[in-house]
Scaffold this active site. Sequence first.
Site, mmCIF file in Angstrom:
data_model
loop_
_atom_site.group_PDB
_atom_site.id
_atom_site.type_symbol
_atom_site.label_atom_id
_atom_site.label_comp_id
_atom_site.label_asym_id
_atom_site.label_seq_id
_atom_site.Cartn_x
_atom_site.Cartn_y
_atom_site.Cartn_z
ATOM 1 N N GLU A 116 0.858 -1.192 0.000
ATOM 2 C CA GLU A 116 0.000 0.000 0.000
ATOM 3 C C GLU A 116 0.886 1.232 0.000
ATOM 4 O OE1 GLU A 116 -3.188 -0.129 2.917
ATOM 5 O OE2 GLU A 116 -3.620 -2.204 2.373
ATOM 6 N N HIS A 230 -9.138 9.616 3.737
ATOM 7 C CA HIS A 230 -8.737 8.587 2.760
ATOM 8 C C HIS A 230 -8.994 9.150 1.369
ATOM 9 C CE1 HIS A 230 -8.261 4.841 0.652
ATOM 10 N NE2 HIS A 230 -7.840 4.277 1.759
ATOM 11 N N ARG A 275 -0.651 9.221 2.176
ATOM 12 C CA ARG A 275 -2.089 9.391 2.027
ATOM 13 C C ARG A 275 -2.530 10.852 2.043
ATOM 14 N NH1 ARG A 275 -5.382 5.360 5.731
ATOM 15 N NH2 ARG A 275 -4.708 3.842 4.187
ATOM 16 N N HIS A 330 -11.326 9.521 7.562
ATOM 17 C CA HIS A 330 -11.005 8.101 7.702
ATOM 18 C C HIS A 330 -10.480 7.737 9.089
ATOM 19 C CE1 HIS A 330 -9.935 4.120 6.300
ATOM 20 N NE2 HIS A 330 -8.640 4.323 6.502
ATOM 21 N N ARG A 365 -0.830 8.864 9.306
ATOM 22 C CA ARG A 365 -0.673 7.425 9.552
ATOM 23 C C ARG A 365 -0.345 6.660 8.269
ATOM 24 N NH1 ARG A 365 -3.986 3.027 9.193
ATOM 25 N NH2 ARG A 365 -5.772 4.298 8.613
#
Length: 504
Positions: A116, A230, A275, A330, A365
């Site tokens: 990811e 997100h 992200r 998110h 994160r």
Amino acid sequence: MSRSITDVLVLGSGIAGLSAALGAARKGASVTIATKATRPEGASTWWAQGGIAVSRKEPEQFQRDIIAASSETSDPDAVEVLVQHADAAVRDVLIDTLDIGFDTGGNGAAFDYGREAAHSADRILHVDASTGKHIHIPFLNYLADHERVEIRDDTAALELLREGESVTGALLESDGTAGPWTAGTTIVATGGIGALYGQSTNPRGATGDGVAMAIRAGAAVDDLEYVQFHPTVCVESGDPFLVSEAVRGEGALLRNANGERFMPAYHEDAELAPRDVVARAVEQEHEETGQVVLDVSPLDFASTFPDLMSLCEDNGVDPSTGIPVVPAEHFLCGGIDVDTWGRTTLDRLFAVGECARTGVHGANRLASTSLLEGLVWGLRAGEAAANGSVSSPDSSTMVETGPGPSPEVLQSAVRRIRDVMDTHVSLRRTAGGLETAAATLQEVAADLDAAVTPPVSRAASEVRSACTVGLRIAEAARANDRSIGCHYRSDVPAEVPAATDADA
Ligand code: SIN
């Protein structure tokens, strides 16, 4: 409610709360899990898609990735605890105890480790792209059969109980009546804050209850301004649904309404940039061109992600023409301040999971570290909490909760909270907007307090919690004039994290 005394009281039933319960029960403690969820879907864990990251014997590299994704703001000691315990905790609880069938490479091969964004290696254990429910349901079933654990669903915590500097349990509500529940130690594991925003990947019950209760009890909180969005949430029809970062890990590309792939212009790691960077880019391209889609044509989407394929079909989305996506709230990176054992600044109070601020995530994160953090900190906190002793007598006087504000008053408060959070405390913030947000949330809080009679009803308590936490987020964001990670001030240049040092 019959018995109302326990060694360890766990508030919440996601992976962090369940791991805490397991850790405490293994040490011989009696455990009560109080959760307002009535179905597994009430916990964010159930919704988790991508998976759970492990170190695969390369802890230093994993640590570097977590710290880099946070723009060097993570606490290195906390990161070390997470990574050093990752593989053993996953093996012990998820594989040996719960027998989770993580996807393998086929023919009995080792696990099919996924990739990811901002990971420099393939290290994510998963079950299709619906890992959360495959962990959550067996975990709940296992604890439901555990002799030292009692699970009380549809049971909300309204307030933490204090004697001097110690937390002695919580005021629990079920069926419109509330009563004190006495505990040697209390572990808050109530999850996130998605309900504060118009669009979120969380269940709608994520109203920040635990963070708000801890604030009211006087516990320290930190890093609240770091609310992670997100980048790829499909809001086309029905309920919004997450399109896992794992899909970009397998090669999917982001395109704007002109069909242009735009991420390489924003970051060297393109679709696999951290992200926060991808989320802001998606928002910007959406505003400028009118649409962003996830182009899944570089992969065999239906066979690689059958669960996501079904979600698309259920929502009338045809992936072959690109999945329309927007960013949505998110994960809360900050929360109740805890040490490496989950201890808060209040005696006999622990916090784990999304409501806690361990320091692992800093300002942003890294993907697939939240289930892991819940597991590792949950076990540790449960073990440490099991050593607390019950000193207060069992006092189970039940009282009916007050009628509280009318549903119309509560709905109007929710609308005002979401409106102000979406407009001013979202992906891009300004000093002026944050000031407006704080002033509005103070007004909403005052209106609610005037209408509330203790003990407050569950519905009123949830809206009050959302307002308390929203206000603290806006205040934390106002006080931080660096544009870093999830906290981006459009009046201050951003500090963009470096590209990953990919090995594969
Ligand atoms: C995802 O599957 O994209 C979410 C993973 C995460 O939030 O860690």
